[in-house]
Design an enzyme around this catalytic site. Sequence first.
Site, mmCIF file in Angstrom:
data_model
loop_
_atom_site.group_PDB
_atom_site.id
_atom_site.type_symbol
_atom_site.label_atom_id
_atom_site.label_comp_id
_atom_site.label_asym_id
_atom_site.label_seq_id
_atom_site.Cartn_x
_atom_site.Cartn_y
_atom_site.Cartn_z
ATOM 1 C CE LYS A 43 -25.317 -3.365 36.738
ATOM 2 N NZ LYS A 43 -23.043 -3.513 37.894
HETATM 3 C C1 E4P Z 1 -22.050 -0.644 37.483
HETATM 4 O O1 E4P Z 1 -22.640 -1.333 37.753
HETATM 5 C C2 E4P Z 1 -20.455 -0.914 37.051
HETATM 6 O O2 E4P Z 1 -20.601 -1.958 38.112
HETATM 7 C C3 E4P Z 1 -19.306 -0.535 37.765
HETATM 8 O O3 E4P Z 1 -19.090 0.806 38.059
HETATM 9 C C4 E4P Z 1 -18.290 -0.617 36.566
HETATM 10 O O4 E4P Z 1 -16.985 -0.110 37.005
HETATM 11 P P1 E4P Z 1 -15.469 0.536 36.137
HETATM 12 O O5 E4P Z 1 -15.707 0.252 35.140
HETATM 13 O O6 E4P Z 1 -14.917 1.055 36.943
HETATM 14 O O7 E4P Z 1 -15.606 -1.051 36.048
#
Ligand code: E4P
Length: 217
Positions: free
Chosen positions: A83
């Site tokens: 990522k």
């Molecule tokens: C996605 O890969 C992120 O880790 C995640 O969906 C972020 O979510 P949040 O905005 O609830 O922290």
Amino acid sequence: MKFFVDTADVAEIRSLAGTGLLDGVTTNPSLIAKSGRKMSEVIAEICALVPGPVSAEVTATDHETMLKEGRYLRAIAPNVAVKVPLTEAGLRTCKVLAEEGTPVNVTLCFSANQALLAAKAGAAFISPFVGRLDDIGQDGMGLIADVVQIYRNYAFKTEVLVASIRHPVHVLQAARLGAHVGTMPPAVIRALFRHPLTDKGLEAFLADWAKTGQSIL
Ligand code: E4P
């Protein structure tokens, strides 16, 4: 629609994997911090539990170090997806890693033009954050609709991974739009199973069944 769980909690992942409905896992530096564990160990453990892609995020902000981190993370297990953030350095890194055959999840996407760039950089997944856009009064699902449309227009292979999902309505909207993947906290996945009429109906069926004195086995 594929379901990914957004957590680094191994017990939760093990339990959800047992349903046979879990297609992958996403983590981020905040979730790894919350686990209180060493990143390489927790990612290896998750990868052994779930055969689908497990996103592990780089934490460097410059291209060279991101690339080194990405290669390190990818070597942990064959199902690691690296990522990277949606920055210029992140997309440069995405392009190189994708050319090496590494699936890349481009994260922190908040505009359709950013999503277009990620697809051009060869991302396997783009992660638009719907909940965080909703939080500031913008239309998270409108972004998903735009990205799905744009990717269709050009037949990009990049999958739309709806991120920052906060509740079951987000899941329903994402599925209606034809998003490829939704990543959600364990509680949201569990909420999808439940309906009060299912509970009420089951209770009535079981009460009537008990009156018969029968047992199927
Ligand atoms: C996605 O890969 C992120 O880790 C995640 O969906 C972020 O979510 P949040 O905005 O609830 O922290």
